[in-house]
Design an enzyme around this catalytic site. Sequence first.
Site, short mmCIF file in Angstrom:
data_model
loop_
_atom_site.label_atom_id
_atom_site.label_comp_id
_atom_site.label_asym_id
_atom_site.label_seq_id
_atom_site.Cartn_x
_atom_site.Cartn_y
_atom_site.Cartn_z
N GLU A 62 -9.19 3.89 -2.90
CA GLU A 62 -8.10 3.51 -3.80
C GLU A 62 -8.42 2.71 -4.40
OE1 GLU A 62 -5.08 2.55 -1.49
OE2 GLU A 62 -5.43 2.86 1.23
N HIS A 74 -3.89 14.79 0.38
CA HIS A 74 -4.75 13.05 1.41
C HIS A 74 -2.88 13.19 2.77
CE1 HIS A 74 -5.51 9.50 3.79
NE2 HIS A 74 -4.22 8.90 3.93
N ASP A 104 -9.66 0.10 1.25
CA ASP A 104 -8.66 0.08 2.25
C ASP A 104 -9.16 0.19 3.87
OD1 ASP A 104 -6.60 -0.79 3.51
OD2 ASP A 104 -4.87 0.99 2.90
N TYR A 132 0.43 2.31 15.32
CA TYR A 132 1.75 2.90 14.21
C TYR A 132 3.42 3.16 14.88
CZ TYR A 132 1.66 7.32 13.62
OH TYR A 132 2.16 8.90 13.99
N ARG A 163 0.00 16.27 13.22
CA ARG A 163 1.07 16.80 13.71
C ARG A 163 1.12 18.67 13.35
NH1 ARG A 163 2.74 12.26 10.18
NH2 ARG A 163 2.90 14.10 8.47
N ASP A 219 0.77 -1.27 -0.03
CA ASP A 219 -0.14 0.24 0.10
C ASP A 219 0.96 1.07 0.07
OD1 ASP A 219 -2.35 1.44 -0.06
OD2 ASP A 219 -2.84 1.33 1.93
#
Length: 425
Positions: free
Chosen positions: A211, A143, A243, A254, A152, A136
Amino acid sequence: MSHFNANDPQNKSWIDIPSDSDFSIQNIPFGVIKKPDGQVVVASRIGDKVIDIASLFDLGYLSSLPFSKEDFHATSLNRMMKKGKAACSTLRNRIAELFNEKNNELKNNSGDQEKILLNSSACENLMPVEIGDYTDFYSSIEHATNVGTMFRDPNNALLPNWKYIPVGYHGRASSIILSGEPIHRPKGQQKPKDDEPPVFGPCKLLDFELEMAFITYDGKPLGESISTSEAEDYIFGMVLFNDWSARDIQKWEYVPLGPFLAKNFASSISAWIVTLDALEPFRVAGPEQDPKVFPYLEYSGNKNIDIHLEVYIQPEGSDESLVCSSNYKYMYWNQNQQLAHHTINGCNINAGDMYASGTISGKEKSSYGSMLELSWKGTQAVKLNDGSERKFIQDGDTVIMKGFSKKDGVRVGFGEVSSKVLPAK
Ligand code: MN
């Protein structure tokens, strides 16, 4: 060998094809079907009809092509794809020729037509390929910018590597499923509050990602690379790709190795693989890349593809509501660059491998390809036609993605990928 050009916009079929059909005479996609009699065969699609390619072969219509009976009496396209690009391109051209209004071979043989043409509603689509490996990417700048802005820093939304590397990760092939198959809401660890310990339970922030994915032929031996100019010789075709993503699980797990259980519980694909050949007429220029990319990522010509994309949410018992309209042409990194990057270290690829684009968002809010972005991290509700609101996907919702290209009166489309969300087990 047939020298017929399946892409000619002038081609017309002796089959009745609805004008809004994704499966025009210029499309001729490939898939695998279970026939009403239970036989599983390689097939194509034209209008509302399925073309049984195994029967086409058995009746002698493909005798000059480099294929054997076992390539089409098969439960996946892998064997056929192992014959490579030139063979598969010729096959598509030959099928288009047989269904052209000026060709009488099959048109005048109603006995053979009965064996070869089936009503699509009477056939069951099966997974078209055995997917060995799945990657992926993360190649939409809109995006990546949205996600970076939310999580962030709006002033440094893109990480420093993003414009140098087509960022990606190795996903899991075993949980890629076909359109129509429902999924269960995943369970996992989440950390909803910063100052409290993590919790375990059903995902609360279930999301789709709009996607597209491409599927490759066999590549080169381990240690060799595929250049951007060679990439198209190794790409068979494309599907719509949802996805599925568990945002709350993702956020906690993550760091530092990236996506894991938030992503590998399911990804859904559309059933018919539209060949890269059929998409060639819809090529467009991609966005300008600044800073200049490394030489191995440079390319020439138009490598983006104009594919209009839509996402609908259909609540249980209600009509579907359009929540997003995007386009594959927005991609910052194109397929050729993705494949060149994937193999620049010598990584080998195989027939049936799948490579998803990453969420495809555009500049407009209406073109954001995930609920994470559409609801801006759950701060703004998305209104549906039945008056209900969504920030993420609820149990009972069906998520439907559609996609098609259109130019010079020719429509080449993907049908849809549709999956219903069931409660956690
Ligand atoms: Mn993704």
